[in-house]
Design a protein around this motif. Structure first.
Motif, PDB file in Angstrom:
ATOM      1  N   VAL A  86       0.833  -1.201   0.000  1.00 46.73           N
ATOM      2  CA  VAL A  86       0.000   0.000   0.000  1.00 46.73           C
ATOM      3  C   VAL A  86       0.870   1.255   0.000  1.00 46.73           C
ATOM      4  O   VAL A  86       1.755   1.401   0.847  1.00 46.73           O
ATOM      5  CB  VAL A  86      -0.928   0.047   1.243  1.00 46.73           C
ATOM      6  N   PHE A  87       0.606   2.166  -0.954  1.00 40.26           N
ATOM      7  CA  PHE A  87       1.240   3.481  -0.951  1.00 40.26           C
ATOM      8  C   PHE A  87       0.584   4.353   0.126  1.00 40.26           C
ATOM      9  O   PHE A  87      -0.570   4.138   0.504  1.00 40.26           O
ATOM     10  CB  PHE A  87       1.067   4.169  -2.308  1.00 40.26           C
ATOM     11  N   ASN A 145       5.358   8.661  -2.190  1.00 47.68           N
ATOM     12  CA  ASN A 145       6.190   7.630  -2.848  1.00 47.68           C
ATOM     13  C   ASN A 145       6.693   6.586  -1.852  1.00 47.68           C
ATOM     14  O   ASN A 145       7.552   5.771  -2.170  1.00 47.68           O
ATOM     15  CB  ASN A 145       7.365   8.273  -3.600  1.00 47.68           C
ATOM     16  N   VAL A 146       6.153   6.613  -0.640  1.00 42.56           N
ATOM     17  CA  VAL A 146       6.509   5.635   0.389  1.00 42.56           C
ATOM     18  C   VAL A 146       5.419   4.562   0.428  1.00 42.56           C
ATOM     19  O   VAL A 146       4.235   4.868   0.319  1.00 42.56           O
ATOM     20  CB  VAL A 146       6.641   6.319   1.772  1.00 42.56           C
ATOM     21  N   PHE A 147       5.821   3.311   0.567  1.00 41.32           N
ATOM     22  CA  PHE A 147       4.835   2.233   0.628  1.00 41.32           C
ATOM     23  C   PHE A 147       5.212   1.215   1.692  1.00 41.32           C
ATOM     24  O   PHE A 147       6.356   1.158   2.149  1.00 41.32           O
ATOM     25  CB  PHE A 147       4.656   1.559  -0.739  1.00 41.32           C
ATOM     26  N   ALA A 148       4.218   0.427   2.086  1.00 42.13           N
ATOM     27  CA  ALA A 148       4.424  -0.609   3.107  1.00 42.13           C
ATOM     28  C   ALA A 148       4.001  -1.953   2.564  1.00 42.13           C
ATOM     29  O   ALA A 148       3.076  -2.052   1.743  1.00 42.13           O
ATOM     30  CB  ALA A 148       3.631  -0.279   4.370  1.00 42.13           C
ATOM     31  N   THR A 149       4.670  -3.000   3.022  1.00 39.90           N
ATOM     32  CA  THR A 149       4.291  -4.377   2.684  1.00 39.90           C
ATOM     33  C   THR A 149       4.164  -5.185   3.969  1.00 39.90           C
ATOM     34  O   THR A 149       4.751  -4.832   4.997  1.00 39.90           O
ATOM     35  CB  THR A 149       5.334  -5.075   1.790  1.00 39.90           C
ATOM     36  N   VAL A 150       3.386  -6.270   3.888  1.00 40.76           N
ATOM     37  CA  VAL A 150       3.326  -7.205   5.019  1.00 40.76           C
ATOM     38  C   VAL A 150       3.413  -8.638   4.507  1.00 40.76           C
ATOM     39  O   VAL A 150       2.882  -8.987   3.454  1.00 40.76           O
ATOM     40  CB  VAL A 150       2.038  -7.046   5.866  1.00 40.76           C
ATOM     41  N   VAL A 206       6.477  -6.199   8.962  1.00 39.21           N
ATOM     42  CA  VAL A 206       5.962  -5.031   8.251  1.00 39.21           C
ATOM     43  C   VAL A 206       7.176  -4.249   7.769  1.00 39.21           C
ATOM     44  O   VAL A 206       8.062  -3.927   8.578  1.00 39.21           O
ATOM     45  CB  VAL A 206       5.106  -4.127   9.166  1.00 39.21           C
ATOM     46  N   THR A 207       7.253  -3.950   6.480  1.00 35.42           N
ATOM     47  CA  THR A 207       8.412  -3.245   5.928  1.00 35.42           C
ATOM     48  C   THR A 207       7.961  -1.995   5.192  1.00 35.42           C
ATOM     49  O   THR A 207       6.961  -2.019   4.469  1.00 35.42           O
ATOM     50  CB  THR A 207       9.220  -4.151   4.979  1.00 35.42           C
ATOM     51  N   ILE A 208       8.705  -0.914   5.388  1.00 36.38           N
ATOM     52  CA  ILE A 208       8.394   0.352   4.731  1.00 36.38           C
ATOM     53  C   ILE A 208       9.514   0.691   3.751  1.00 36.38           C
ATOM     54  O   ILE A 208      10.703   0.622   4.089  1.00 36.38           O
ATOM     55  CB  ILE A 208       8.214   1.474   5.767  1.00 36.38           C
ATOM     56  N   TYR A 209       9.117   1.038   2.545  1.00 32.74           N
ATOM     57  CA  TYR A 209      10.049   1.333   1.457  1.00 32.74           C
ATOM     58  C   TYR A 209       9.748   2.703   0.865  1.00 32.74           C
ATOM     59  O   TYR A 209       8.689   3.276   1.089  1.00 32.74           O
ATOM     60  CB  TYR A 209       9.901   0.318   0.321  1.00 32.74           C
ATOM     61  N   THR A 255      -2.759  -7.737   6.023  1.00 34.69           N
ATOM     62  CA  THR A 255      -3.208  -6.425   5.548  1.00 34.69           C
ATOM     63  C   THR A 255      -2.444  -5.312   6.244  1.00 34.69           C
ATOM     64  O   THR A 255      -1.970  -5.479   7.377  1.00 34.69           O
ATOM     65  CB  THR A 255      -4.725  -6.253   5.796  1.00 34.69           C
ATOM     66  N   VAL A 256      -2.313  -4.176   5.556  1.00 42.48           N
ATOM     67  CA  VAL A 256      -1.655  -3.005   6.124  1.00 42.48           C
ATOM     68  C   VAL A 256      -2.302  -1.755   5.538  1.00 42.48           C
ATOM     69  O   VAL A 256      -2.761  -1.751   4.395  1.00 42.48           O
ATOM     70  CB  VAL A 256      -0.129  -3.022   5.839  1.00 42.48           C
ATOM     71  N   SER A 257      -2.381  -0.705   6.365  1.00 47.45           N
ATOM     72  CA  SER A 257      -2.927   0.571   5.897  1.00 47.45           C
ATOM     73  C   SER A 257      -2.156   1.708   6.555  1.00 47.45           C
ATOM     74  O   SER A 257      -1.569   1.534   7.630  1.00 47.45           O
ATOM     75  CB  SER A 257      -4.418   0.674   6.259  1.00 47.45           C
ATOM     76  N   TRP A 258      -2.150   2.865   5.900  1.00 49.32           N
ATOM     77  CA  TRP A 258      -1.528   4.056   6.464  1.00 49.32           C
ATOM     78  C   TRP A 258      -2.573   4.850   7.233  1.00 49.32           C
ATOM     79  O   TRP A 258      -3.732   4.936   6.828  1.00 49.32           O
ATOM     80  CB  TRP A 258      -0.922   4.923   5.367  1.00 49.32           C
ATOM     81  N   ALA A 259      -2.176   5.446   8.334  1.00 46.15           N
ATOM     82  CA  ALA A 259      -3.060   6.312   9.114  1.00 46.15           C
ATOM     83  C   ALA A 259      -2.171   7.387   9.721  1.00 46.15           C
ATOM     84  O   ALA A 259      -0.983   7.467   9.422  1.00 46.15           O
ATOM     85  CB  ALA A 259      -3.777   5.508  10.199  1.00 46.15           C
TER      86      ALA A 259
END
Length: 373
Positions: free
Chosen positions: A41-42, A51-56, A61-64, A89-93
Protein backbone atom coordinates in the motif's frame (compact mmCIF):
# COMPACT_ATOMS: atom_id res chain seq x y z
CA UNK A 1 -23.70 5.93 -20.39
CA UNK A 2 -25.37 8.77 -18.53
CA UNK A 3 -24.82 7.31 -15.06
CA UNK A 4 -21.07 7.26 -15.60
CA UNK A 5 -20.97 10.88 -16.70
CA UNK A 6 -21.15 11.76 -13.01
CA UNK A 7 -17.67 10.29 -12.72
CA UNK A 8 -16.40 12.14 -15.76
CA UNK A 9 -16.52 9.02 -17.93
CA UNK A 10 -16.46 9.80 -21.61
CA UNK A 11 -17.61 7.43 -24.36
CA UNK A 12 -14.73 6.24 -26.52
CA UNK A 13 -14.77 5.42 -30.17
CA UNK A 14 -12.88 2.76 -32.04
CA UNK A 15 -11.64 -0.45 -30.48
CA UNK A 16 -12.44 -0.33 -26.75
CA UNK A 17 -9.58 -2.71 -26.03
CA UNK A 18 -7.00 -0.63 -27.91
CA UNK A 19 -4.13 0.10 -25.51
CA UNK A 20 -3.44 3.63 -24.32
CA UNK A 21 -0.14 5.25 -25.20
CA UNK A 22 1.25 4.63 -21.74
CA UNK A 23 2.95 1.29 -21.26
CA UNK A 24 4.95 -0.05 -18.32
CA UNK A 25 8.25 -1.85 -17.90
CA UNK A 26 9.78 -3.73 -14.95
CA UNK A 27 12.31 -1.48 -13.19
CA UNK A 28 12.91 -3.53 -10.05
CA UNK A 29 12.28 -6.87 -8.41
CA UNK A 30 12.95 -7.53 -4.73
CA UNK A 31 12.93 -10.82 -2.88
CA UNK A 32 11.74 -9.74 0.57
CA UNK A 33 11.75 -13.20 2.07
CA UNK A 34 10.41 -16.71 1.63
CA UNK A 35 6.97 -16.14 3.16
CA UNK A 36 4.07 -14.90 1.02
CA UNK A 37 3.45 -11.15 0.82
CA UNK A 38 -0.25 -10.39 1.12
CA UNK A 39 -0.46 -6.60 0.97
CA UNK A 40 1.31 -3.56 -0.48
CA UNK A 41 0.00 0.00 0.00
CA UNK A 42 1.24 3.48 -0.95
CA UNK A 43 0.80 6.30 1.56
CA UNK A 44 -1.97 8.53 0.15
CA UNK A 45 -2.65 10.00 3.62
CA UNK A 46 0.30 12.42 3.70
CA UNK A 47 1.41 14.30 0.59
CA UNK A 48 5.01 14.34 1.89
CA UNK A 49 5.22 10.57 1.63
CA UNK A 50 3.23 9.61 -1.47
CA UNK A 51 6.19 7.63 -2.85
CA UNK A 52 6.51 5.64 0.39
CA UNK A 53 4.84 2.23 0.63
CA UNK A 54 4.42 -0.61 3.11
CA UNK A 55 4.29 -4.38 2.68
CA UNK A 56 3.33 -7.21 5.02
CA UNK A 57 4.23 -10.87 5.02
CA UNK A 58 4.80 -13.33 7.81
CA UNK A 59 5.32 -11.43 11.07
CA UNK A 60 7.05 -8.52 9.29
CA UNK A 61 5.96 -5.03 8.25
CA UNK A 62 8.41 -3.25 5.93
CA UNK A 63 8.39 0.35 4.73
CA UNK A 64 10.05 1.33 1.46
CA UNK A 65 10.47 4.38 -0.72
CA UNK A 66 10.28 4.49 -4.52
CA UNK A 67 13.17 6.55 -5.89
CA UNK A 68 14.14 7.61 -9.38
CA UNK A 69 15.38 5.04 -11.87
CA UNK A 70 13.40 2.16 -10.41
CA UNK A 71 15.28 2.21 -7.11
CA UNK A 72 13.46 0.92 -4.03
CA UNK A 73 14.99 1.91 -0.69
CA UNK A 74 14.20 0.15 2.60
CA UNK A 75 13.30 2.73 5.27
CA UNK A 76 12.08 0.70 8.24
CA UNK A 77 11.19 -2.84 9.18
CA UNK A 78 9.19 -4.22 12.10
CA UNK A 79 9.21 -7.82 13.22
CA UNK A 80 6.32 -8.80 15.47
CA UNK A 81 7.19 -10.41 18.78
CA UNK A 82 4.93 -13.35 17.90
CA UNK A 83 6.79 -15.56 15.43
CA UNK A 84 3.53 -17.28 14.45
CA UNK A 85 1.89 -14.02 13.36
CA UNK A 86 1.14 -13.74 9.66
CA UNK A 87 0.04 -10.29 8.59
CA UNK A 88 -2.56 -10.15 5.81
CA UNK A 89 -3.21 -6.42 5.55
CA UNK A 90 -1.65 -3.00 6.12
CA UNK A 91 -2.93 0.57 5.90
CA UNK A 92 -1.53 4.06 6.46
CA UNK A 93 -3.06 6.31 9.11
CA UNK A 94 -1.91 9.20 11.26
CA UNK A 95 -2.18 10.63 14.74
CA UNK A 96 -4.18 13.81 15.39
CA UNK A 97 -0.93 15.78 15.19
CA UNK A 98 -0.13 14.33 11.77
CA UNK A 99 2.48 11.72 12.66
CA UNK A 100 2.33 8.81 10.16
CA UNK A 101 1.30 5.37 11.40
CA UNK A 102 1.15 2.00 9.73
CA UNK A 103 -1.64 -0.29 10.90
CA UNK A 104 -1.30 -4.04 10.32
CA UNK A 105 -3.33 -7.12 11.17
CA UNK A 106 -3.46 -10.79 10.32
CA UNK A 107 -3.94 -14.33 11.53
CA UNK A 108 -3.81 -13.58 15.27
CA UNK A 109 -6.61 -10.98 15.14
CA UNK A 110 -4.47 -8.38 16.94
CA UNK A 111 -4.05 -5.05 15.14
CA UNK A 112 -0.69 -3.32 15.54
CA UNK A 113 -0.48 0.47 15.19
CA UNK A 114 3.16 1.38 14.54
CA UNK A 115 4.43 4.94 14.94
CA UNK A 116 6.89 5.43 12.07
CA UNK A 117 8.39 8.49 13.78
CA UNK A 118 9.47 6.67 16.93
CA UNK A 119 9.66 3.29 15.16
CA UNK A 120 7.71 1.76 18.05
CA UNK A 121 4.29 0.21 18.55
CA UNK A 122 1.84 2.98 19.44
CA UNK A 123 -1.19 0.77 20.20
CA UNK A 124 -2.32 -2.83 19.94
CA UNK A 125 -6.02 -3.38 19.30
CA UNK A 126 -7.43 -6.57 20.82
CA UNK A 127 -11.05 -7.34 20.11
CA UNK A 128 -11.44 -9.42 16.99
CA UNK A 129 -12.03 -13.10 17.70
CA UNK A 130 -10.20 -14.30 14.61
CA UNK A 131 -7.97 -13.24 11.69
CA UNK A 132 -8.03 -9.69 10.34
CA UNK A 133 -8.34 -9.76 6.54
CA UNK A 134 -8.30 -6.06 5.69
CA UNK A 135 -7.73 -2.66 7.28
CA UNK A 136 -8.69 0.61 5.61
CA UNK A 137 -8.30 4.26 6.67
CA UNK A 138 -10.83 7.09 6.55
CA UNK A 139 -8.99 9.63 4.38
CA UNK A 140 -11.16 12.51 5.65
CA UNK A 141 -10.21 11.63 9.25
CA UNK A 142 -7.09 9.46 9.00
CA UNK A 143 -7.07 8.65 12.72
CA UNK A 144 -10.04 6.36 12.02
CA UNK A 145 -9.46 2.87 10.63
CA UNK A 146 -11.83 0.02 9.94
CA UNK A 147 -11.05 -3.69 10.05
CA UNK A 148 -12.67 -6.73 8.43
CA UNK A 149 -12.36 -10.07 10.17
CA UNK A 150 -12.86 -13.79 9.89
CA UNK A 151 -15.03 -13.44 13.03
CA UNK A 152 -17.81 -12.10 10.73
CA UNK A 153 -17.51 -8.54 12.08
CA UNK A 154 -16.25 -5.15 10.95
CA UNK A 155 -14.84 -2.81 13.61
CA UNK A 156 -14.21 0.95 13.64
CA UNK A 157 -11.17 2.09 15.66
CA UNK A 158 -9.52 5.36 16.65
CA UNK A 159 -5.73 4.98 16.37
CA UNK A 160 -5.16 8.08 18.51
CA UNK A 161 -6.96 6.85 21.62
CA UNK A 162 -7.07 3.10 20.94
CA UNK A 163 -10.85 3.02 21.22
CA UNK A 164 -13.09 0.51 19.41
CA UNK A 165 -16.01 2.80 18.50
CA UNK A 166 -18.41 0.59 16.55
CA UNK A 167 -18.87 -3.09 15.71
CA UNK A 168 -20.80 -3.88 12.53
CA UNK A 169 -22.19 -7.35 13.16
CA UNK A 170 -25.25 -9.15 14.41
CA UNK A 171 -28.69 -9.97 13.04
CA UNK A 172 -28.13 -8.32 9.66
CA UNK A 173 -24.38 -8.81 9.51
CA UNK A 174 -22.14 -11.08 7.51
CA UNK A 175 -22.58 -14.83 7.85
CA UNK A 176 -19.01 -15.80 7.06
CA UNK A 177 -15.54 -14.23 6.93
CA UNK A 178 -15.45 -10.52 6.05
CA UNK A 179 -12.70 -10.18 3.46
CA UNK A 180 -12.72 -6.53 2.46
CA UNK A 181 -14.01 -3.17 3.65
CA UNK A 182 -13.86 0.45 2.46
CA UNK A 183 -14.86 3.95 3.58
CA UNK A 184 -16.98 6.08 1.25
CA UNK A 185 -14.68 8.80 -0.21
CA UNK A 186 -16.91 11.76 0.68
CA UNK A 187 -19.67 10.53 3.00
CA UNK A 188 -18.08 10.11 6.43
CA UNK A 189 -20.93 7.87 7.57
CA UNK A 190 -20.88 5.16 4.90
CA UNK A 191 -18.80 2.02 4.60
CA UNK A 192 -18.99 -1.03 2.35
CA UNK A 193 -17.97 -4.56 3.33
CA UNK A 194 -17.92 -7.92 1.57
CA UNK A 195 -16.99 -11.48 2.29
CA UNK A 196 -17.36 -15.23 2.04
CA UNK A 197 -21.14 -15.06 2.31
CA UNK A 198 -21.06 -13.73 -1.29
CA UNK A 199 -22.59 -10.39 -0.29
CA UNK A 200 -21.63 -6.73 -0.32
CA UNK A 201 -23.17 -4.73 2.51
CA UNK A 202 -23.38 -0.95 2.86
CA UNK A 203 -23.53 0.37 6.42
CA UNK A 204 -24.30 3.75 7.92
CA UNK A 205 -22.91 5.12 11.18
CA UNK A 206 -24.78 8.41 11.01
CA UNK A 207 -26.74 7.83 14.22
CA UNK A 208 -23.51 7.08 16.06
CA UNK A 209 -21.56 10.17 14.92
CA UNK A 210 -21.46 11.50 18.50
CA UNK A 211 -19.59 8.35 19.56
CA UNK A 212 -17.09 8.86 16.74
CA UNK A 213 -16.42 12.39 17.99
CA UNK A 214 -16.25 11.20 21.61
CA UNK A 215 -13.52 8.70 20.65
CA UNK A 216 -11.07 11.55 19.93
CA UNK A 217 -11.29 13.00 23.44
CA UNK A 218 -11.55 9.73 25.40
CA UNK A 219 -9.02 9.67 28.25
CA UNK A 220 -10.17 6.63 30.23
CA UNK A 221 -9.15 3.06 29.42
CA UNK A 222 -10.14 2.09 25.86
CA UNK A 223 -11.97 -0.94 27.26
CA UNK A 224 -14.35 1.37 29.13
CA UNK A 225 -15.51 3.18 25.99
CA UNK A 226 -19.24 2.56 25.28
CA UNK A 227 -18.70 0.62 22.04
CA UNK A 228 -21.92 0.32 20.04
CA UNK A 229 -23.19 -2.43 17.74
CA UNK A 230 -24.58 -1.69 14.28
CA UNK A 231 -26.59 -4.80 13.48
CA UNK A 232 -28.29 -3.89 10.22
CA UNK A 233 -26.79 -2.58 6.99
CA UNK A 234 -28.69 0.00 4.93
CA UNK A 235 -28.08 -2.05 1.78
CA UNK A 236 -27.44 -5.73 1.14
CA UNK A 237 -26.34 -6.85 -2.32
CA UNK A 238 -25.77 -10.25 -3.89
CA UNK A 239 -23.83 -9.13 -6.95
CA UNK A 240 -21.59 -12.18 -7.11
CA UNK A 241 -22.24 -15.90 -6.75
CA UNK A 242 -19.05 -16.65 -4.85
CA UNK A 243 -16.68 -15.13 -2.27
CA UNK A 244 -16.31 -11.34 -2.65
CA UNK A 245 -12.75 -10.52 -1.61
CA UNK A 246 -12.25 -6.87 -2.61
CA UNK A 247 -14.54 -3.87 -2.68
CA UNK A 248 -13.86 -0.16 -3.19
CA UNK A 249 -16.08 2.88 -3.61
CA UNK A 250 -15.88 4.79 -6.90
CA UNK A 251 -17.83 7.90 -5.98
CA UNK A 252 -21.29 6.61 -5.06
CA UNK A 253 -20.75 3.50 -7.17
CA UNK A 254 -19.05 0.31 -5.99
CA UNK A 255 -16.22 -1.75 -7.49
CA UNK A 256 -16.14 -5.36 -6.35
CA UNK A 257 -14.57 -8.64 -7.41
CA UNK A 258 -15.15 -12.29 -6.75
CA UNK A 259 -13.41 -15.37 -8.15
CA UNK A 260 -15.12 -15.14 -11.53
CA UNK A 261 -12.34 -13.44 -13.52
CA UNK A 262 -13.74 -9.91 -13.52
CA UNK A 263 -14.22 -6.71 -11.53
CA UNK A 264 -17.73 -5.25 -11.56
CA UNK A 265 -18.74 -1.60 -11.31
CA UNK A 266 -22.29 -1.23 -10.03
CA UNK A 267 -24.74 1.19 -8.56
CA UNK A 268 -26.57 0.39 -5.31
CA UNK A 269 -30.20 1.51 -5.38
CA UNK A 270 -31.77 1.51 -1.94
CA UNK A 271 -35.53 0.93 -1.79
CA UNK A 272 -37.03 3.53 0.51
CA UNK A 273 -39.92 1.21 1.44
CA UNK A 274 -37.69 -1.66 2.52
CA UNK A 275 -34.48 -0.41 4.16
CA UNK A 276 -31.62 -2.86 3.78
CA UNK A 277 -32.88 -4.32 0.55
CA UNK A 278 -32.22 -2.83 -2.84
CA UNK A 279 -31.53 -3.25 -6.51
CA UNK A 280 -28.11 -3.54 -8.11
CA UNK A 281 -27.49 -1.96 -11.50
CA UNK A 282 -24.28 -3.39 -13.01
CA UNK A 283 -22.71 -0.61 -15.08
CA UNK A 284 -19.45 -2.11 -16.37
CA UNK A 285 -17.34 -5.25 -16.30
CA UNK A 286 -13.54 -5.38 -16.30
CA UNK A 287 -12.37 -8.88 -17.32
CA UNK A 288 -9.27 -10.34 -15.61
CA UNK A 289 -8.09 -13.68 -16.98
CA UNK A 290 -6.90 -16.44 -14.61
CA UNK A 291 -8.21 -14.58 -11.56
CA UNK A 292 -10.33 -17.40 -10.13
CA UNK A 293 -8.83 -17.81 -6.66
CA UNK A 294 -9.72 -15.71 -3.64
CA UNK A 295 -7.69 -13.10 -1.75
CA UNK A 296 -6.50 -11.15 -4.77
CA UNK A 297 -7.04 -7.42 -4.22
CA UNK A 298 -7.04 -4.61 -6.76
CA UNK A 299 -5.91 -1.00 -6.33
CA UNK A 300 -6.47 2.40 -7.93
CA UNK A 301 -4.43 5.57 -8.33
CA UNK A 302 -5.32 8.52 -6.10
CA UNK A 303 -7.81 10.01 -8.57
CA UNK A 304 -9.39 6.66 -9.46
CA UNK A 305 -8.55 6.99 -13.14
CA UNK A 306 -7.26 3.42 -13.43
CA UNK A 307 -7.50 0.11 -11.61
CA UNK A 308 -4.71 -2.50 -11.47
CA UNK A 309 -5.15 -6.13 -10.50
CA UNK A 310 -2.89 -9.16 -10.59
CA UNK A 311 -3.83 -12.79 -11.24
CA UNK A 312 -2.69 -16.25 -10.20
CA UNK A 313 -0.14 -16.43 -13.07
CA UNK A 314 1.83 -13.30 -12.15
CA UNK A 315 0.24 -10.99 -14.73
CA UNK A 316 -1.26 -7.54 -14.12
CA UNK A 317 -4.26 -6.00 -15.87
CA UNK A 318 -4.67 -2.21 -15.90
CA UNK A 319 -8.12 -0.89 -16.79
CA UNK A 320 -9.20 2.69 -17.46
CA UNK A 321 -12.04 3.49 -15.06
CA UNK A 322 -13.07 6.85 -16.50
CA UNK A 323 -14.24 5.59 -19.89
CA UNK A 324 -17.24 3.74 -21.22
CA UNK A 325 -16.99 1.14 -22.59
CA UNK A 326 -13.98 0.01 -20.51
CA UNK A 327 -10.50 0.36 -21.98
CA UNK A 328 -7.71 -2.10 -21.17
CA UNK A 329 -4.72 0.20 -20.68
CA UNK A 330 -2.10 -2.52 -20.33
CA UNK A 331 -1.53 -6.19 -19.68
CA UNK A 332 1.77 -6.61 -17.89
CA UNK A 333 3.73 -9.84 -17.89
CA UNK A 334 7.31 -10.94 -17.32
CA UNK A 335 8.96 -14.31 -17.89
CA UNK A 336 10.08 -14.48 -14.24
CA UNK A 337 6.76 -13.37 -12.78
CA UNK A 338 4.83 -16.60 -12.34
CA UNK A 339 3.61 -16.43 -8.73
CA UNK A 340 0.14 -15.40 -7.53
CA UNK A 341 -0.11 -11.61 -7.17
CA UNK A 342 -1.98 -10.99 -3.92
CA UNK A 343 -2.25 -7.21 -4.19
CA UNK A 344 -1.20 -4.31 -6.38
CA UNK A 345 -0.51 -0.69 -5.42
CA UNK A 346 -0.78 2.16 -7.90
CA UNK A 347 1.19 5.32 -7.17
CA UNK A 348 -0.48 8.71 -6.73
CA UNK A 349 -0.48 9.49 -10.46
CA UNK A 350 -0.55 5.88 -11.67
CA UNK A 351 2.95 6.07 -13.16
CA UNK A 352 4.24 3.28 -10.90
CA UNK A 353 2.56 -0.04 -10.20
CA UNK A 354 3.78 -2.32 -7.44
CA UNK A 355 2.71 -5.88 -6.78
CA UNK A 356 3.41 -8.31 -3.96
CA UNK A 357 3.44 -12.02 -4.58
CA UNK A 358 2.96 -15.43 -3.02
CA UNK A 359 6.67 -16.19 -3.52
CA UNK A 360 7.78 -13.24 -1.35
CA UNK A 361 8.71 -10.92 -4.22
CA UNK A 362 7.87 -7.27 -4.87
CA UNK A 363 7.77 -6.09 -8.47
CA UNK A 364 7.98 -2.48 -9.62
CA UNK A 365 6.60 -1.42 -12.98
CA UNK A 366 7.11 2.15 -14.24
CA UNK A 367 5.33 3.92 -17.06
CA UNK A 368 7.24 4.30 -20.30
CA UNK A 369 6.76 7.54 -22.20
CA UNK A 370 6.42 6.89 -25.93
CA UNK A 371 8.13 9.25 -28.32
CA UNK A 372 4.74 9.94 -29.92
CA UNK A 373 3.37 11.43 -26.64
Amino acid sequence: MSKLSALGCEPVTGNPLAPKKRDYKVTNRLQEGKRPLYAVVFNFIDSRYVNVFATVGGNRVTIYQCLEGGVIAVLQSYVDEDKDESFYTVSWACSVDGNPFVVAGGINGIIRVIDTGSEKIHKSFVGHGDSVNEIRTQTLKPSLVISASKDESVRLWNVHTGVCILIFAGAGGHRNEVLSVDFHPSDMNKIASCGMDNTVKIWSMKEFSSYVEKSFTWTDLPSKFPTKYVQFPIFNATVHTNYVDCTRWLGDFVLSKSVDNEILLWEPKVKEQTPGEGVVDVLQRYPVAECDIWFIKFSCDFHFKEVAIGNREGKIFVWELQSSPPVLVSRLSHLQSKSVIRQTAMSYDGSTILCCCEDGTIWRWDAVTNSSD
